[in-house]
Motif scaffolding. Structure first.
Motif, PDB file in Angstrom:
ATOM      1  N   SER A 137       3.892   5.061  -2.503  1.00  0.00           N
ATOM      2  CA  SER A 137       2.772   4.393  -3.274  1.00  0.00           C
ATOM      3  C   SER A 137       2.736   4.554  -4.894  1.00  0.00           C
ATOM      4  CB  SER A 137       1.435   5.002  -2.632  1.00  0.00           C
ATOM      5  OG  SER A 137       1.341   4.676  -1.163  1.00  0.00           O
ATOM      6  N   PHE A 138       3.485   5.149  -5.318  1.00  0.00           N
ATOM      7  CA  PHE A 138       3.639   5.743  -6.542  1.00  0.00           C
ATOM      8  C   PHE A 138       4.654   5.176  -7.289  1.00  0.00           C
ATOM      9  CE2 PHE A 138       0.456   8.564  -4.855  1.00  0.00           C
ATOM     10  CZ  PHE A 138      -0.588   8.670  -6.007  1.00  0.00           C
ATOM     11  N   PRO A 139       4.647   5.250  -8.728  1.00  0.00           N
ATOM     12  CA  PRO A 139       5.853   4.401  -9.461  1.00  0.00           C
ATOM     13  C   PRO A 139       7.325   5.377  -9.197  1.00  0.00           C
ATOM     14  CG  PRO A 139       3.896   4.806 -10.984  1.00  0.00           C
ATOM     15  CD  PRO A 139       3.623   5.572  -9.590  1.00  0.00           C
ATOM     16  N   LYS A 140       8.128   4.681  -9.644  1.00  0.00           N
ATOM     17  CA  LYS A 140       9.565   5.172  -9.664  1.00  0.00           C
ATOM     18  C   LYS A 140      10.330   5.030  -8.322  1.00  0.00           C
ATOM     19  CE  LYS A 140      12.775   8.344 -11.162  1.00  0.00           C
ATOM     20  NZ  LYS A 140      13.062   9.331 -11.909  1.00  0.00           N
ATOM     21  N   TRP A 168      -2.333   1.536   0.532  1.00  0.00           N
ATOM     22  CA  TRP A 168      -3.433   0.712   1.205  1.00  0.00           C
ATOM     23  C   TRP A 168      -3.193   0.885   2.667  1.00  0.00           C
ATOM     24  CZ3 TRP A 168      -7.811  -1.291  -0.651  1.00  0.00           C
ATOM     25  CH2 TRP A 168      -8.049  -1.454  -1.998  1.00  0.00           C
ATOM     26  N   VAL A 169      -1.890   1.394   3.177  1.00  0.00           N
ATOM     27  CA  VAL A 169      -1.480   1.482   4.521  1.00  0.00           C
ATOM     28  C   VAL A 169      -0.920   2.858   4.779  1.00  0.00           C
ATOM     29  CG1 VAL A 169      -1.515  -0.842   5.259  1.00  0.00           C
ATOM     30  CG2 VAL A 169       0.718   0.472   4.554  1.00  0.00           C
ATOM     31  N   ALA A 170      -0.972   3.616   3.515  1.00  0.00           N
ATOM     32  CA  ALA A 170       0.103   4.985   3.649  1.00  0.00           C
ATOM     33  C   ALA A 170      -0.719   6.043   4.506  1.00  0.00           C
ATOM     34  CB  ALA A 170       0.007   5.478   2.163  1.00  0.00           C
ATOM     35  N   LEU A 171      -1.947   6.227   4.605  1.00  0.00           N
ATOM     36  CA  LEU A 171      -2.589   7.057   5.241  1.00  0.00           C
ATOM     37  C   LEU A 171      -2.891   6.557   6.990  1.00  0.00           C
ATOM     38  CD1 LEU A 171      -5.376   8.519   2.783  1.00  0.00           C
ATOM     39  CD2 LEU A 171      -3.133   9.831   3.737  1.00  0.00           C
ATOM     40  N   ALA A 172      -2.818   5.202   7.086  1.00  0.00           N
ATOM     41  CA  ALA A 172      -3.068   4.830   8.440  1.00  0.00           C
ATOM     42  C   ALA A 172      -2.122   5.501   9.410  1.00  0.00           C
ATOM     43  CB  ALA A 172      -2.804   3.429   8.513  1.00  0.00           C
ATOM     44  N   PRO A 173      -0.704   5.758   9.376  1.00  0.00           N
ATOM     45  CA  PRO A 173      -0.008   6.455  10.382  1.00  0.00           C
ATOM     46  C   PRO A 173      -0.768   7.936  10.777  1.00  0.00           C
ATOM     47  CG  PRO A 173       1.294   5.463   9.006  1.00  0.00           C
ATOM     48  CD  PRO A 173      -0.002   5.281   8.316  1.00  0.00           C
ATOM     49  N   LEU A 174      -1.034   8.584   9.730  1.00  0.00           N
ATOM     50  CA  LEU A 174      -1.498   9.978   9.796  1.00  0.00           C
ATOM     51  C   LEU A 174      -2.661   9.847  10.483  1.00  0.00           C
ATOM     52  CD1 LEU A 174      -1.852  13.070   9.391  1.00  0.00           C
ATOM     53  CD2 LEU A 174      -2.575  12.505   7.341  1.00  0.00           C
ATOM     54  N   LEU A 175      -3.778   8.771  10.161  1.00  0.00           N
ATOM     55  CA  LEU A 175      -5.080   8.506  10.810  1.00  0.00           C
ATOM     56  C   LEU A 175      -4.871   8.302  12.313  1.00  0.00           C
ATOM     57  CD1 LEU A 175      -6.985   6.985   7.867  1.00  0.00           C
ATOM     58  CD2 LEU A 175      -7.222   9.319   8.706  1.00  0.00           C
ATOM     59  N   VAL A 176      -3.728   7.595  12.665  1.00  0.00           N
ATOM     60  CA  VAL A 176      -3.812   6.934  14.060  1.00  0.00           C
ATOM     61  C   VAL A 176      -3.436   8.311  15.027  1.00  0.00           C
ATOM     62  CG1 VAL A 176      -2.321   5.581  15.526  1.00  0.00           C
ATOM     63  CG2 VAL A 176      -3.248   4.646  13.532  1.00  0.00           C
TER      64      VAL A 176
END
Length: 184
Positions: free
Chosen positions: A5-8, A16-24
């Motif tokens: 989600s961050f540069p480089k 916007w979807v990065a935490l969804a797998p952890l939350l599921v």
């Protein structure tokens, strides 16, 4: 997905979807298992987000490279404690309120980012809201609600997606997906 989600290495859209797998995953976990899931997520993402700290302490601190790598590893493991608290907290919310507990994740995430910034850790770097720096319409939200408001909105996107996955009722799924789209 967090470090993408961050540069480089990535793009702010991943946030916007990065935490969804952890939350599921947290929707089916509680207690120590939820904390471990959060901690592992934090440790893995921290290596991708904080790799540069090894180079800084080697170049400017005069440390040998193996020592610099140990310093970076220690920082990543300490940084992961906040993710463990997030995992434990979301696990408790889900245990108490069912899948609807996932909707409390943005408040918990933002509170822990604030705590990480303003307590003994004093580490205001790589807050989730900073991932939106290249997406001007989303970054402008910071003028109203600071970087913490941006973090809240981004985490809310993941929480709504995770809720849509964890929810068994089709009507509630559609409402969550519509809310995520409306939020964006």
């Amino acid at each position: 997905l967090l470090f993408l989600s961050f540069p480089k290495f990535g793009h702010g859209a991943f946030a916007w979807v990065a935490l969804a797998p952890l939350l599921v995953a947290l929707a089916g976990a509680s207690g120590w298992r939820a904390a471990r899931l959060g901690y592992v997520t934090g440790a893995v993402s921290s290596v991708g987000l904080l790799y540069w700290t090894a180079l800084v302490v080697v170049q400017y601190g005069g440390l040998a490279l193996p020592v610099g790598l140990l310093v970076m590893a220690a920082l990543c493991l300490a940084f992961s404690v906040f993710h463990a608290l997030f995992g434990w907290g979301v696990g408790r919310l889900v245990a108490t309120f069912g899948p609807a507990g996932l909707l409390g994740a943005p408040l918990l995430w933002t509170g822990l980012e604030y705590a990480r910034t303003h307590t003994f850790f004093s580490f205001p770097w790589v807050l989730l809201g900073y991932s939106q720096h290249g997406l001007l319409p989303f970054a402008q939200t910071a003028s109203l609600a600071s970087v913490y408001g941006v973090s809240f909105l981004v985490c809310a996107g993941s929480a709504l997606l995770a809720y849509a996955v964890a929810q068994k009722h089709p009507r509630a799924r559609r409402a969550a997906l519509a809310s995520a789209a409306l939020g964006v």
